[in-house]
Design an enzyme around this catalytic site. Structure first.
Site, PDB file in Angstrom:
ATOM      1  N   SER A   8       0.833  -1.205   0.000  1.00  0.00           N
ATOM      2  CA  SER A   8       0.000   0.000   0.000  1.00  0.00           C
ATOM      3  C   SER A   8       0.866   1.252   0.000  1.00  0.00           C
ATOM      4  O   SER A   8       1.983   1.254   0.536  1.00  0.00           O
ATOM      5  CB  SER A   8      -0.891  -0.001   1.245  1.00  0.00           C
ATOM      6  OG  SER A   8      -1.492   1.257   1.453  1.00  0.00           O
ATOM      7  N   TYR A  20      -1.544   0.127  10.411  1.00  0.00           N
ATOM      8  CA  TYR A  20      -1.809  -0.498   9.122  1.00  0.00           C
ATOM      9  C   TYR A  20      -0.617  -0.327   8.183  1.00  0.00           C
ATOM     10  O   TYR A  20      -0.116  -1.296   7.599  1.00  0.00           O
ATOM     11  CB  TYR A  20      -3.062   0.101   8.481  1.00  0.00           C
ATOM     12  CG  TYR A  20      -3.201  -0.281   7.023  1.00  0.00           C
ATOM     13  CD1 TYR A  20      -3.462  -1.598   6.653  1.00  0.00           C
ATOM     14  CD2 TYR A  20      -3.048   0.677   6.015  1.00  0.00           C
ATOM     15  CE1 TYR A  20      -3.572  -1.951   5.316  1.00  0.00           C
ATOM     16  CE2 TYR A  20      -3.159   0.327   4.682  1.00  0.00           C
ATOM     17  CZ  TYR A  20      -3.406  -0.986   4.334  1.00  0.00           C
ATOM     18  OH  TYR A  20      -3.507  -1.340   3.005  1.00  0.00           O
ATOM     19  N   LYS A  59       2.120  -3.189   6.575  1.00  0.00           N
ATOM     20  CA  LYS A  59       2.412  -3.371   5.152  1.00  0.00           C
ATOM     21  C   LYS A  59       3.906  -3.253   4.874  1.00  0.00           C
ATOM     22  O   LYS A  59       4.469  -4.024   4.078  1.00  0.00           O
ATOM     23  CB  LYS A  59       1.619  -2.359   4.315  1.00  0.00           C
ATOM     24  CG  LYS A  59       0.146  -2.694   4.200  1.00  0.00           C
ATOM     25  CD  LYS A  59      -0.062  -4.057   3.539  1.00  0.00           C
ATOM     26  CE  LYS A  59      -1.502  -4.407   3.334  1.00  0.00           C
ATOM     27  NZ  LYS A  59      -1.682  -5.735   2.717  1.00  0.00           N
TER      28      LYS A  59
END
Length: 326
Positions: free
Chosen positions: A117, A141, A145
């Site tokens: 991402s 988050y 990643k």
């Protein structure tokens, strides 16, 4: 070739499954259906219902079609939720990836595509974000990643797997209404949700150093993103993918669109001209995040072809399918 797609019943995953199948690849799916929908999948695609945290389920899924590679999309992906539940995000996104890589290495797989991402970049202060832009994620988050990328590359080198990490930007649209995004966490569904309630859409902050004061983002059609995964898989099947080699590329359009411009386009496409209202800035929102798409074109032969109007129009079709009477 045969590929296991984890999270294949999700919004992005279902598009990837269709793109790979349409291109003649054999595909199996592992999904726990916590957010994925069974009806998104063709009825003849083999499926194991289970989590990447479950090694036995992973092994069964890898055996379904005798997988020779993995496309890994299964993950938690909401920034605000990750701030509230960081342990859950590290468990599912990082430990789940560890279990999957262990199974892939044990099975002797040599190809692995990882869904990453643009959240790994954080708040980049550049006009175009390249793959060499420093990675400074702002949320658990984004951290999971980036950690996932490190883990994929390390496991690839250790076990002779060629790997590709795809850092994609803001995903929107649908290839068909039944495949559309059912969530309301991204900006376009949030605008649709406001329209459904006959409320004006909200813009968070209009005092950024951008041409109209609102945040600028790079939006990529989910069907283009699916094509990028297919291009990554084909790259790993080709002669340029050496055992243990790795490649990391952005997936975007290279074109920035402001939130105010997006709100105007949504009003035009939907025919619901509710003037947007400005709310306070959200913490951690960078002013501009736009991809450099050069490496994807150069290394994968991939260039996004669908424009923002197609994204909004196709997303609106899917929204109306789930909200009859609009």
């Amino acid at each position: 070739m045969s590929w296991l797609v984890t999270g294949g019943a999700g919004y992005i995953g279902a598009h990837v499954v269709r793109a790979m199948r349409d291109a003649g690849e054999r595909v199996a799916v592992l999904d726990d259906f916590s957010t994925g929908l069974p009806e998104r999948l063709p009825t003849d695609v083999p499926v194991v219902r289970g989590s990447v945290l479950d090694r036995a389920a992973v092994d069964r899924a890898l055996a379904l079609e005798g997988a020779s590679g993995v496309v890994h999309l299964a993950a938690r992906k909401q920034v605000a939720e990750s701030v509230a539940e960081p342990l859950r995000y590290y468990r599912e996104n990082v430990h789940g990836l560890t279990v999957l890589l262990e199974a892939a290495a044990t099975a002797g797989l040599r190809r692995f595509v990882f869904s990453s991402s643009a959240a790994v970049y954080g708040m980049p202060d550049v006009d175009l974000v390249t793959e060499d832009t420093p990675c400074l994620p702002l949320s658990p988050y984004g951290e999971t990643k980036l950690t996932g990328e490190w883990l994929v590359r390390a496991a690839g080198r250790a076990h002779g797997m060629a790997t590709v990490c795809l850092r994609y930007f803001n995903v929107a649209g649908a290839a068909a209404p039944e495949l559309s995004d059912t969530g309301a966490a991204n900006v376009i569904p949030l605008f649709f949700e406001a329209i459904t309630r006959s409320e004006p859409p909200r813009i968070f902050g209009d005092d950024y150093p951008t041409p109209d004061g609102t945040c600028v983002r790079d939006y990529v059609h989910v069907a283009d993103l699916a094509d990028a995964h297919l291009a990554a898989a084909r790259h790993l099947e080709g002669p340029d993918a050496a055992p243990g080699g790795d490649l990391t590329v952005n997936v975007g359009t290279g074109t920035g669109v402001s939130v105010r411009e997006l709100a105007s386009l949504v009003a035009e496409v939907t025919g619901r001209a509710l003037p947007a209202v400005v709310a306070p800035r959200r913490p951690g929102d960078p002013a501009r995040v736009v991809a450099s798409a050069e490496q994807a074109a150069k290394r994968l032969g991939f260039t996004a072809s669908r424009d923002l109007r197609e994204m909004v129009a196709s997303a609106w079709e899917g929204w109306r399918l789930r909200h009859p009477g609009l």
